[in-house]
Design a protein around this motif. Sequence first.
Motif, PDB file in Angstrom:
ATOM      1  N   THR A 274      61.435   1.440 -11.870  1.00 17.24           N
ATOM      2  CA  THR A 274      62.711   0.788 -12.186  1.00 17.24           C
ATOM      3  C   THR A 274      63.898   1.697 -11.893  1.00 17.24           C
ATOM      4  O   THR A 274      65.031   1.329 -12.163  1.00 17.24           O
ATOM      5  N   GLY A 275      63.633   2.861 -11.342  1.00 14.58           N
ATOM      6  CA  GLY A 275      64.703   3.794 -11.004  1.00 14.58           C
ATOM      7  C   GLY A 275      64.175   5.199 -10.838  1.00 14.58           C
ATOM      8  O   GLY A 275      62.958   5.425 -10.706  1.00 14.58           O
ATOM      9  N   TRP A 276      65.086   6.157 -10.882  1.00 13.95           N
ATOM     10  CA  TRP A 276      64.741   7.556 -10.670  1.00 13.95           C
ATOM     11  C   TRP A 276      65.601   8.424 -11.578  1.00 13.95           C
ATOM     12  O   TRP A 276      66.708   8.034 -11.961  1.00 13.95           O
ATOM     13  N   MET A 277      65.092   9.623 -11.889  1.00 11.54           N
ATOM     14  CA  MET A 277      65.847  10.571 -12.705  1.00 11.54           C
ATOM     15  C   MET A 277      65.858  11.943 -12.046  1.00 11.54           C
ATOM     16  O   MET A 277      64.960  12.281 -11.257  1.00 11.54           O
ATOM     17  N   PHE A 278      66.878  12.723 -12.398  1.00  9.90           N
ATOM     18  CA  PHE A 278      67.030  14.068 -11.854  1.00  9.90           C
ATOM     19  C   PHE A 278      67.646  14.961 -12.925  1.00  9.90           C
ATOM     20  O   PHE A 278      68.304  14.462 -13.849  1.00  9.90           O
ATOM     21  N   PRO A 279      67.447  16.282 -12.842  1.00 11.78           N
ATOM     22  CA  PRO A 279      68.066  17.177 -13.820  1.00 11.78           C
ATOM     23  C   PRO A 279      69.588  17.087 -13.731  1.00 11.78           C
ATOM     24  O   PRO A 279      70.145  16.995 -12.622  1.00 11.78           O
ATOM     25  N   TYR A 280      70.254  17.110 -14.877  1.00 14.11           N
ATOM     26  CA  TYR A 280      71.714  17.005 -14.894  1.00 14.11           C
ATOM     27  C   TYR A 280      72.336  18.035 -13.952  1.00 14.11           C
ATOM     28  O   TYR A 280      72.010  19.220 -13.995  1.00 14.11           O
ATOM     29  N   GLY A 281      73.225  17.555 -13.088  1.00 10.79           N
ATOM     30  CA  GLY A 281      73.956  18.421 -12.181  1.00 10.79           C
ATOM     31  C   GLY A 281      73.223  18.788 -10.909  1.00 10.79           C
ATOM     32  O   GLY A 281      73.811  19.429 -10.025  1.00 10.79           O
ATOM     33  N   ASP A 282      71.947  18.415 -10.764  1.00  9.95           N
ATOM     34  CA  ASP A 282      71.152  18.767  -9.581  1.00  9.95           C
ATOM     35  C   ASP A 282      71.350  17.691  -8.509  1.00  9.95           C
ATOM     36  O   ASP A 282      70.590  16.727  -8.418  1.00  9.95           O
ATOM     37  N   LEU A 283      72.371  17.886  -7.678  1.00 11.24           N
ATOM     38  CA  LEU A 283      72.704  16.863  -6.689  1.00 11.24           C
ATOM     39  C   LEU A 283      71.694  16.821  -5.545  1.00 11.24           C
ATOM     40  O   LEU A 283      71.552  15.783  -4.884  1.00 11.24           O
ATOM     41  N   GLU A 284      70.982  17.926  -5.292  1.00 14.22           N
ATOM     42  CA  GLU A 284      69.938  17.904  -4.268  1.00 14.22           C
ATOM     43  C   GLU A 284      68.823  16.946  -4.674  1.00 14.22           C
ATOM     44  O   GLU A 284      68.363  16.122  -3.879  1.00 14.22           O
ATOM     45  N   SER A 285      68.388  17.055  -5.930  1.00 10.83           N
ATOM     46  CA  SER A 285      67.347  16.140  -6.422  1.00 10.83           C
ATOM     47  C   SER A 285      67.844  14.700  -6.429  1.00 10.83           C
ATOM     48  O   SER A 285      67.118  13.767  -6.079  1.00 10.83           O
ATOM     49  N   ALA A 286      69.109  14.519  -6.825  1.00  8.68           N
ATOM     50  CA  ALA A 286      69.681  13.176  -6.814  1.00  8.68           C
ATOM     51  C   ALA A 286      69.692  12.604  -5.400  1.00  8.68           C
ATOM     52  O   ALA A 286      69.419  11.409  -5.201  1.00  8.68           O
ATOM     53  N   GLY A 287      70.009  13.457  -4.427  1.00  9.59           N
ATOM     54  CA  GLY A 287      70.018  13.012  -3.036  1.00  9.59           C
ATOM     55  C   GLY A 287      68.641  12.569  -2.563  1.00  9.59           C
ATOM     56  O   GLY A 287      68.511  11.584  -1.821  1.00  9.59           O
ATOM     57  N   GLN A 288      67.595  13.275  -2.989  1.00  4.75           N
ATOM     58  CA  GLN A 288      66.238  12.874  -2.630  1.00  4.75           C
ATOM     59  C   GLN A 288      65.896  11.507  -3.226  1.00  4.75           C
ATOM     60  O   GLN A 288      65.255  10.669  -2.582  1.00  4.75           O
ATOM     61  N   CYS A 289      66.359  11.274  -4.463  1.00  9.54           N
ATOM     62  CA  CYS A 289      66.139   9.966  -5.090  1.00  9.54           C
ATOM     63  C   CYS A 289      66.880   8.865  -4.347  1.00  9.54           C
ATOM     64  O   CYS A 289      66.358   7.757  -4.170  1.00  9.54           O
ATOM     65  N   LEU A 290      68.090   9.168  -3.905  1.00  9.75           N
ATOM     66  CA  LEU A 290      68.859   8.190  -3.135  1.00  9.75           C
ATOM     67  C   LEU A 290      68.123   7.803  -1.859  1.00  9.75           C
ATOM     68  O   LEU A 290      68.127   6.629  -1.462  1.00  9.75           O
ATOM     69  N   SER A 291      67.481   8.774  -1.233  1.00  6.78           N
ATOM     70  CA  SER A 291      66.721   8.481  -0.014  1.00  6.78           C
ATOM     71  C   SER A 291      65.549   7.544  -0.307  1.00  6.78           C
ATOM     72  O   SER A 291      65.243   6.643   0.479  1.00  6.78           O
ATOM     73  N   MET A 292      64.888   7.751  -1.455  1.00  5.10           N
ATOM     74  CA  MET A 292      63.780   6.861  -1.838  1.00  5.10           C
ATOM     75  C   MET A 292      64.291   5.452  -2.097  1.00  5.10           C
ATOM     76  O   MET A 292      63.651   4.466  -1.699  1.00  5.10           O
ATOM     77  N   TRP A 293      65.447   5.354  -2.782  1.00  8.27           N
ATOM     78  CA  TRP A 293      66.043   4.037  -3.003  1.00  8.27           C
ATOM     79  C   TRP A 293      66.358   3.362  -1.676  1.00  8.27           C
ATOM     80  O   TRP A 293      66.055   2.183  -1.466  1.00  8.27           O
TER      81      TRP A 293
END
Length: 338
Positions: A274-293
């Motif tokens: 239903t979504g993805w999570m990343f450590p607060y402030g970790d934009l690299e991890s957030a970017g990887q989640c965006l790619s999966m989305w």
Amino acid sequence: MIWHLIDSSSVGGAERHIATVAGSLMRDAHAVRVMLYQRHGDNPWLRQLDAEGIPYSVLDGTFGGLVLALRSEQPSLVHTHGYKSGILGRLAAMLTRIPVVTTFHSGQRGPWPVGAYDFVDDWSSFSAHRIAVSSEIQSRLPLSTTVIPSYVVTPTVCPDLALPRKIGFVGRLSEEKGPQHFCMLARRFGDLGSWHVYGDGAMRGALEAEFGDVVTFHGVQTNMDRVWPQLGLLVMPSRFEGVPLAALEAAAAGVPVLASRVGGLPTVIVEGATGWMFPYGDLESAGQCLSMWSAQVEHGAMDLRAACWTRAREHFSETRWFPEILKVYEVALGRALR
């Protein structure tokens, strides 16, 4: 008559929670009124309440005015939200012998002097029946508290439109909500879709000046029901959250959530489903989640939509949680509501 008392200047999670509960009470044939402790200029929340047909009144911002209103209107119960209405509302209710319920929405103490007010609010709540919207918030409170999360009225059928490449931030533009991180992601990953902010706050001017070329700022929305079908992803890069209503509203609309792994968000999001999570402030991890989305959106992502809707309907629905609020009310009143 049940009062929901708050000192509100804009629209946030507590305000949306109050409107949701007030709507449930009205549908269940209970008299309810939202009471604002004082007027703070042009409060956009009042337009939302008008649009939803929820009655409200604005008090004069004095303790004496609050006591006078309680003695005059004699509500059967007062439900407070926020430290100011909690501290003053409970004291006024004690003086007028009216039962009180208090909901705690914030998990982090604010900086001085707000942190001091939060401390007083926590310890002075002995006279009320207490609700916390998440177990994380419950764990910091000094007195026993019932956990009842925010909830939503879910559609009877799952939305059936393909997820659009429209990425949104919904909420107050203040530091703890991380809107600056949303805008930084838009700068780095703008090719994945269009980026939109729905909300207002102290940071808007600076963010719009710096990121207005890659993010569209829409301001506070009177009716989010018109917005959710347009979004394909909600991003919540917050430093702390309880169980945020925006995440629940998104899920009910079949919109996945990309969020910091903080507060009550792990109870809302099933990672990869239903979504993805990343450590607060970790934009690299957030970017990887965006790619999966993005990869899922390429194929319509209908399974993702269905999983979001099902999660909201089974775990955060009005049917599941509104009766729990009624139980707290009945304990506070010492009798059945009917």
